[in-house]
Design a protein around this motif. Structure first.
Motif, short mmCIF file in Angstrom:
data_model
loop_
_atom_site.label_atom_id
_atom_site.label_comp_id
_atom_site.label_asym_id
_atom_site.label_seq_id
_atom_site.Cartn_x
_atom_site.Cartn_y
_atom_site.Cartn_z
N GLY A 83 0.81 -1.21 0.00
CA GLY A 83 0.00 0.00 0.00
C GLY A 83 0.84 1.26 0.00
N PHE A 84 0.19 2.36 -0.37
CA PHE A 84 0.89 3.62 -0.52
C PHE A 84 1.55 4.07 0.78
CE2 PHE A 84 1.96 7.55 -2.48
CZ PHE A 84 1.81 8.54 -1.52
N VAL A 85 0.89 3.82 1.91
CA VAL A 85 1.44 4.26 3.19
C VAL A 85 2.77 3.57 3.49
CG1 VAL A 85 0.26 2.53 4.62
CG2 VAL A 85 0.87 4.74 5.61
N SER A 86 2.96 2.37 2.91
CA SER A 86 4.19 1.62 3.18
C SER A 86 5.40 2.19 2.46
CB SER A 86 4.00 0.15 2.78
OG SER A 86 3.95 0.00 1.38
N ILE A 271 -2.59 1.40 16.65
CA ILE A 271 -1.26 1.81 16.19
C ILE A 271 -1.02 3.29 16.49
CG2 ILE A 271 -1.06 0.05 14.42
CD1 ILE A 271 -1.88 2.17 12.37
N ALA A 272 -1.88 3.86 17.30
CA ALA A 272 -1.77 5.28 17.64
C ALA A 272 -0.41 5.56 18.26
CB ALA A 272 -2.88 5.68 18.60
N GLY A 273 0.24 6.60 17.77
CA GLY A 273 1.49 7.03 18.37
C GLY A 273 2.74 6.48 17.72
N ARG A 274 2.60 5.48 16.84
CA ARG A 274 3.80 4.97 16.17
C ARG A 274 3.82 5.47 14.72
NH1 ARG A 274 2.69 1.73 12.08
NH2 ARG A 274 1.45 -0.17 12.24
N PRO A 275 5.00 5.51 14.08
CA PRO A 275 5.06 5.95 12.69
C PRO A 275 4.31 5.00 11.78
CG PRO A 275 7.17 5.05 13.39
CD PRO A 275 6.33 5.17 14.62
N ILE A 299 1.60 -2.39 5.20
CA ILE A 299 2.13 -2.90 3.94
C ILE A 299 1.02 -3.53 3.10
CG2 ILE A 299 3.82 -4.43 2.85
CD1 ILE A 299 5.40 -4.34 5.49
N PHE A 300 0.31 -4.49 3.68
CA PHE A 300 -0.78 -5.17 2.98
C PHE A 300 -2.04 -5.08 3.82
CE2 PHE A 300 2.99 -7.68 1.52
CZ PHE A 300 2.98 -7.24 0.21
N ALA A 301 -3.01 -4.34 3.35
CA ALA A 301 -4.27 -4.18 4.07
C ALA A 301 -5.12 -5.44 3.95
CB ALA A 301 -5.04 -2.98 3.51
N GLY A 302 -6.07 -5.60 4.86
CA GLY A 302 -7.03 -6.68 4.77
C GLY A 302 -6.51 -8.03 5.18
#
Length: 433
Positions: A83-86, A271-275, A299-302
């Motif tokens: 995914g784009f966020v990765s 995952i609040a608070g981590r990059p 990295i991989f959603a779902g």
């Protein structure tokens, strides 16, 4: 020409990713192929299961290129791109950073790299460690905060232990560069890496390739029935198998240092608070317990209802209890996340002494006369075995080798190596009259 007509038979020993892909390439080249696997399943180290989140026991993905994408297409697998966020990759230096070098360090590093490139001195030297290569061409900070974190999670060792020719040599050999595909970065089947293994095994069965499970193999018996043998096992098993046919090679292979890795996949409530991104790497100087962490659901959603991370450890925790390993994760996670998060579940995967150390010992073995070489290149000749494929010179009977100690660690590199190795067998076995 119908299958079998004019074909020769090849035995492949081992049904991990290396064995399955070399069997496939040999079958496509026109050979009759049988695979012999000592366990009751294909895949070797690779397995996927879902106790709440997807857990991968080994490789999480493949680095995409044209050949990898073609394989997915031929197997009718959907390639799920990262995914784009990765795209964000983090290295910890006081805090998680996209670029860990300070301004002066960056300037010094860039100048040294440019000077080395202009003087044509970037190529690795024979017997040179990755650490020495990094300092010679870059700087101490480049080694400590960029190079070491980037490779320690893959090879399980520090730059001083790794051979520069084997780690960065591919960059300077055009014949070892993969053709780019349409996708970029990491890709994986939607259901995990086991889906790829099962698709490979099913495809081989459809192509009349027999896979023998729980097989006890003796090369002296196989050579009576097959034109050649390809050994696609780990180094320890390969050394035992070839001991009577290639005793010198067997001894040297058995002496290669091994690397132990432990991975822990956890499900967390938040995952609040981590990059956010692909993951975060931890330089040795930062004194983390682990080498780094993959942010799986970034990295991989779902892949499950919960957020998932995989933490990577080296031999430091080899003898630690499960509770001690989890304490290490709690400690490390507190340093990269602003909020304490409950861990819902965890699964620890231990691989003691399972990976070959890509060090000077392996470089010396690959440079030795124990391999029958097709050619010798002036540009990092130790990689000729990676390019041509490994054939044992001691054995009068044709024995070839594949595995994660011959083409590089990484499934895409193994696939490319097996394509070249199959081409060599076609020339030396199938087309010989």
């Amino acid at each position: 020409m119908s299958i079998g007509e004019g074909s020769k038979k090849i035995a492949v020993v081992g049904a991990g990713f290396s064995g399955l892909t070399i069997a496939r390439r040999l079958q496509q080249a026109g050979f009759l192929v049988e695979v012999f696997e000592s366990s009751d399943r294909p895949g070797g180290l690779i397995e996927s299961h879902q106790p709440g989140v997807l857990v991968e026991t080994a490789a999480h993905a493949l680095l995409s290129n044209q050949e990898v994408e073609t394989l997915f297409s031929e197997l009718n697998l959907i390639a799920q791109p990262a995914g784009f966020v990765s795209h964000a990759k983090w290295i910890f230096r006081d805090r998680a950073r996209r670029w860990p070098l300070k301004v002066f360090e960056s300037f010094h590093f860039i100048i040294k790299i440019l000077v080395a490139k202009i003087k044509n001195k970037l190529s690795p030297l024979a017997g040179e460690s990755l650490g020495n290569w990094a300092i010679r061409n870059g700087s101490q900070s480049f080694k400590n905060y960029l190079l070491a974190p980037a490779f320690q999670g893959v090879y399980g060792a520090q730059p001083e232990e790794l051979a520069s020719a084997l780690i960065v040599g591919h960059t300077f050999r055009r014949d070892l560069r993969a053709a780019k595909g349409k996708l970029k970065g990491s890709i994986a089947p939607t259901k995990g890496m086991q889906e790829l293994i099962e698709a490979l095994a099913d495809d081989l069965t459809r192509q009349n390739v027999i896979i023998h499970y729980q097989a006890k193999v003796q090369l002296s018996e196989l050579e009576k029935r097959f034109s050649a043998i390809v050994i696609a096992t780990g180094t320890n098993s390969a050394a035992q198998l070839v001991s009577s046919h290639a005793p010198k090679f067997s001894i040297q292979l058995s002496k290669l240092p091994k690397v132990s890795l432990t991975t822990v996949t956890i499900a967390v409530t938040s995952i609040a608070g981590r990059p956010r991104g692909f993951g975060c790497l931890f330089p040795k100087a930062e004194n983390f317990n682990s080498l780094g962490v993959l942010f799986n659901t970034d990295i991989f959603a779902g892949r499950g209802p919960s957020e998932s991370e995989t933490w990577i450890f080296d031999k430091k925790v080899e003898d630690a209890s499960d509770s001690e390993v989890m304490q290490c994760i709690h400690s490390d996670r507190a340093r990269i996340a602003a909020k304490v998060t409950k861990i819902e579940l965890s699964e620890i995967i231990r691989w003691p002494a399972v990976l070959p150390l890509y060090g000077i010992e392996l470089e010396n073995l690959l440079a030795s006369d124990l391999f029958q070489r097709k050619s010798i290149s002036e540009n990092i000749p130790v990689l000729d075995v990676f390019y041509d494929g490994a054939k044992l010179s001691e054995s009068q009977y044709p024995i070839y080798l594949t595995g994660n100690y011959l083409g590089g660690i990484g499934l895409a590199k193994i696939l490319a190596y097996n394509t070249r190795l199959a081409a060599r067998l076609k020339t030396e076995i199938l087309e010989v009259k």
